[in-house]
Motif scaffolding. Structure first.
Motif, mmCIF file in Angstrom:
data_model
loop_
_atom_site.group_PDB
_atom_site.id
_atom_site.type_symbol
_atom_site.label_atom_id
_atom_site.label_comp_id
_atom_site.label_asym_id
_atom_site.label_seq_id
_atom_site.Cartn_x
_atom_site.Cartn_y
_atom_site.Cartn_z
ATOM 1 N N ASN A 40 0.911 -0.767 0.377
ATOM 2 C CA ASN A 40 0.358 -0.217 0.318
ATOM 3 C C ASN A 40 0.743 0.888 -0.158
ATOM 4 O O ASN A 40 2.281 0.895 0.261
ATOM 5 C CB ASN A 40 -0.889 0.029 1.158
ATOM 6 N N ALA A 41 0.306 2.430 0.002
ATOM 7 C CA ALA A 41 0.726 3.477 -0.018
ATOM 8 C C ALA A 41 1.864 3.496 0.910
ATOM 9 O O ALA A 41 2.780 4.117 1.070
ATOM 10 C CB ALA A 41 0.096 4.969 0.067
ATOM 11 N N ALA A 60 12.126 5.924 1.864
ATOM 12 C CA ALA A 60 12.360 6.321 3.404
ATOM 13 C C ALA A 60 11.897 5.369 4.483
ATOM 14 O O ALA A 60 13.809 5.125 5.267
ATOM 15 C CB ALA A 60 10.671 7.271 4.059
ATOM 16 N N LEU A 61 11.949 4.222 3.716
ATOM 17 C CA LEU A 61 12.104 3.137 5.260
ATOM 18 C C LEU A 61 13.637 2.470 4.899
ATOM 19 O O LEU A 61 14.774 1.629 5.806
ATOM 20 C CB LEU A 61 11.288 1.986 4.775
ATOM 21 N N SER A 62 14.231 2.039 3.707
ATOM 22 C CA SER A 62 15.494 1.601 3.154
ATOM 23 C C SER A 62 16.182 2.764 3.638
ATOM 24 O O SER A 62 17.676 1.933 3.906
ATOM 25 C CB SER A 62 15.903 1.688 2.029
ATOM 26 N N VAL A 118 3.188 1.991 -7.034
ATOM 27 C CA VAL A 118 2.656 2.645 -5.618
ATOM 28 C C VAL A 118 3.478 2.321 -3.881
ATOM 29 O O VAL A 118 4.139 0.462 -4.216
ATOM 30 C CB VAL A 118 1.059 1.546 -5.413
ATOM 31 N N GLY A 119 3.681 3.242 -3.204
ATOM 32 C CA GLY A 119 4.511 2.158 -2.354
ATOM 33 C C GLY A 119 5.476 2.902 -1.914
ATOM 34 O O GLY A 119 6.337 2.997 -1.082
ATOM 35 N N ARG A 120 6.368 4.140 -2.973
ATOM 36 C CA ARG A 120 7.698 3.784 -3.464
ATOM 37 C C ARG A 120 8.797 4.515 -2.468
ATOM 38 O O ARG A 120 9.546 3.972 -1.692
ATOM 39 C CB ARG A 120 8.556 4.090 -5.114
ATOM 40 N N ASP A 121 7.582 5.776 -1.877
ATOM 41 C CA ASP A 121 8.559 6.829 -1.676
ATOM 42 C C ASP A 121 8.772 6.692 0.058
ATOM 43 O O ASP A 121 9.177 6.976 0.677
ATOM 44 C CB ASP A 121 7.159 7.940 -1.322
ATOM 45 N N ALA A 122 7.544 5.663 0.156
ATOM 46 C CA ALA A 122 7.848 4.997 1.839
ATOM 47 C C ALA A 122 8.339 4.755 2.307
ATOM 48 O O ALA A 122 9.337 4.263 3.320
ATOM 49 C CB ALA A 122 6.356 5.176 2.352
ATOM 50 N N VAL A 168 13.609 -8.004 -2.386
ATOM 51 C CA VAL A 168 12.625 -7.688 -3.635
ATOM 52 C C VAL A 168 12.176 -6.726 -4.294
ATOM 53 O O VAL A 168 11.657 -6.624 -4.982
ATOM 54 C CB VAL A 168 10.965 -8.566 -3.185
ATOM 55 N N VAL A 169 12.247 -5.234 -3.439
ATOM 56 C CA VAL A 169 11.638 -4.081 -3.942
ATOM 57 C C VAL A 169 12.632 -3.525 -4.757
ATOM 58 O O VAL A 169 13.808 -3.569 -4.818
ATOM 59 C CB VAL A 169 11.847 -3.461 -2.374
ATOM 60 N N ARG A 170 12.478 -2.838 -5.960
ATOM 61 C CA ARG A 170 12.663 -1.905 -7.246
ATOM 62 C C ARG A 170 13.192 -1.121 -6.754
ATOM 63 O O ARG A 170 11.780 0.005 -7.153
ATOM 64 C CB ARG A 170 12.708 -2.961 -7.872
#
Length: 370
Positions: A93-94, A281-283, A274-278, A266-268
């Motif tokens: 999600n976002a 920041a978490l990365s 959707v959810g990239r900006d969040a 898994v994240v690129r």
């Protein structure tokens, strides 16, 4: 004809004839076990188990921008999958929370198959359909028309090869892990994938509902000839836990992000989704908690939601999944713990019905096939 008020597999009567014990799983009536979940677990590790997974969701994504849509909808870069290959990915999600973890197969340049967890399949379909706005792509839910049968274990390749034409025997042998092909099994056209959820070699076969009974019967005969058995959801859970595989609703939830769950790879972040900006920041910050493996020194298994404590008795985490490992002979578990306790060898305790049992942080997976 079996009568049920909950969604049912097209193989329901086959399971009943085999004496299956049923459970309501994500609104589906599915076999929990047939006789002994322990025997079924060992059969998968030693020979083979045959599973009905028709409760899973199958969603077709087609069109000239199908790859671009999935790049936008999911955390992975699905447009880079080659035809005939598969990739594990996440629908977020976002806020970066995980809506579902899923497998995506590329069947043709403009045709993908998204396989979602049973409980989340309707949500995944709705999310993909909503995110498809503006893309030249079509999202089509095929879940209620599609059956899924899995054969898992060291004998799986032999079982499938025994049922394909001579011209496809080598095709089965050469099919790579996380690859998919069209095949004819027991005279039935299927989508054959070398994927699974047990930590063993195995295949998953997608087939229209109306042909599922014939396919099941042929696979069951070939499986039992090789000392395999039909297997239910109970042993599937202990098998996946030994293999360190996440289960949605336990290791993954809307309140879980990929980084704390050990799925950051898994994240690129090099694309918009959707959810990239969040997630960006978490990365850039260390997670406060992480998912770890735990091995017990006694015989009592820790279960989901049990509390994990440090040496002084302070609560430092929560069990997400736990069982007495049939293969290893001791308790194993997955747990979210404060990051300070992530190192292998760290000694912790778990409150099991009022008694503190000793566990040690252990690398996961707990079991790897030879």
């Amino acid at each position: 004809m079996t009568v049920t008020t909950t969604p049912a597999s097209p193989l329901l009567d086959e399971h009943g004839a085999l004496g299956a014990h049923f459970t309501d799983f994500a609104g589906w009536q599915m076999p929990l076990k047939y006789d002994s979940e322990l025997a079924e677990h060992h059969a998968v590790r030693k020979s083979a188990g045959l599973f009905d997974l028709s409760h899973m969701g199958e969603i077709d994504v087609t069109g000239t921008e199908s790859g671009a849509l999935l790049d936008y909808a999911l955390a992975g870069e699905l447009s880079k999958i080659g035809v005939g290959r598969a990739k594990y990915s996440l629908l977020c999600n976002a806020n970066g929370g995980v809506i579902d973890d899923l497998v995506v197969y590329r069947l043709a340049n403009e045709h993908f198959l998204v396989v979602a967890n049973a409980a989340n399949a309707p949500t995944v379909y709705r999310e993909l359909a909503a995110r498809a706005e503006g893309f030249s792509a079509k999202v089509d839910d095929q879940s209620t028309e599609t059956a899924l049968i899995a054969v898992q274990g060291p004998a799986a390749q032999d079982i499938v090869q025994s049922l394909v034409p001579a011209s496809q025997v080598e095709t089965v042998a050469e099919l790579k892990y996380y690859a998919v092909t069209r095949a004819v099994v027991a005279g039935i056209d299927v989508l054959l994938a070398r994927t699974g959820y047990t930590g063993e070699d195995g295949f998953e076969l997608y087939v229209p509902n109306e042909q599922s009974v014939a396919l099941w019967r042929a696979l069951l005969a070939a499986t039992t000839e090789r000392d395999g058995v039909p297997a239910g959801l109970a042993c599937r859970d202990t098998l996946r836990l030994e293999a360190g595989m996440a289960l949605y609703g336990h290791e993954l939830t809307l309140d879980t992000n990929p980084y704390e769950a050990g799925l950051g790879k898994v994240v690129r972040l090099n694309k918009e989704f959707v959810g990239r900006d969040a997630l960006q920041a978490l990365s850039e910050q260390a997670p406060q908690r992480v998912l770890v493996g735990l091995a017990g020194t006694g015989r009592r298994a820790a279960r989901a939601d049990y509390t994990v404590h440090d040496a002084s008795g302070v609560a430092v985490g929560t069990i997400t999944s736990g069982a007495l490992s049939p293969t290893l002979g001791h308790p194993i578990a997955l747990a979210f713990v404060d990051i300070a306790f992530r190192e292998p060898g760290t000694e912790l305790t778990v409150d099991i019905r009022g008694k503190k049992e000793r566990f040690v942080v252990t690398p996961s997976p707990f079991y790897r096939r030879s």
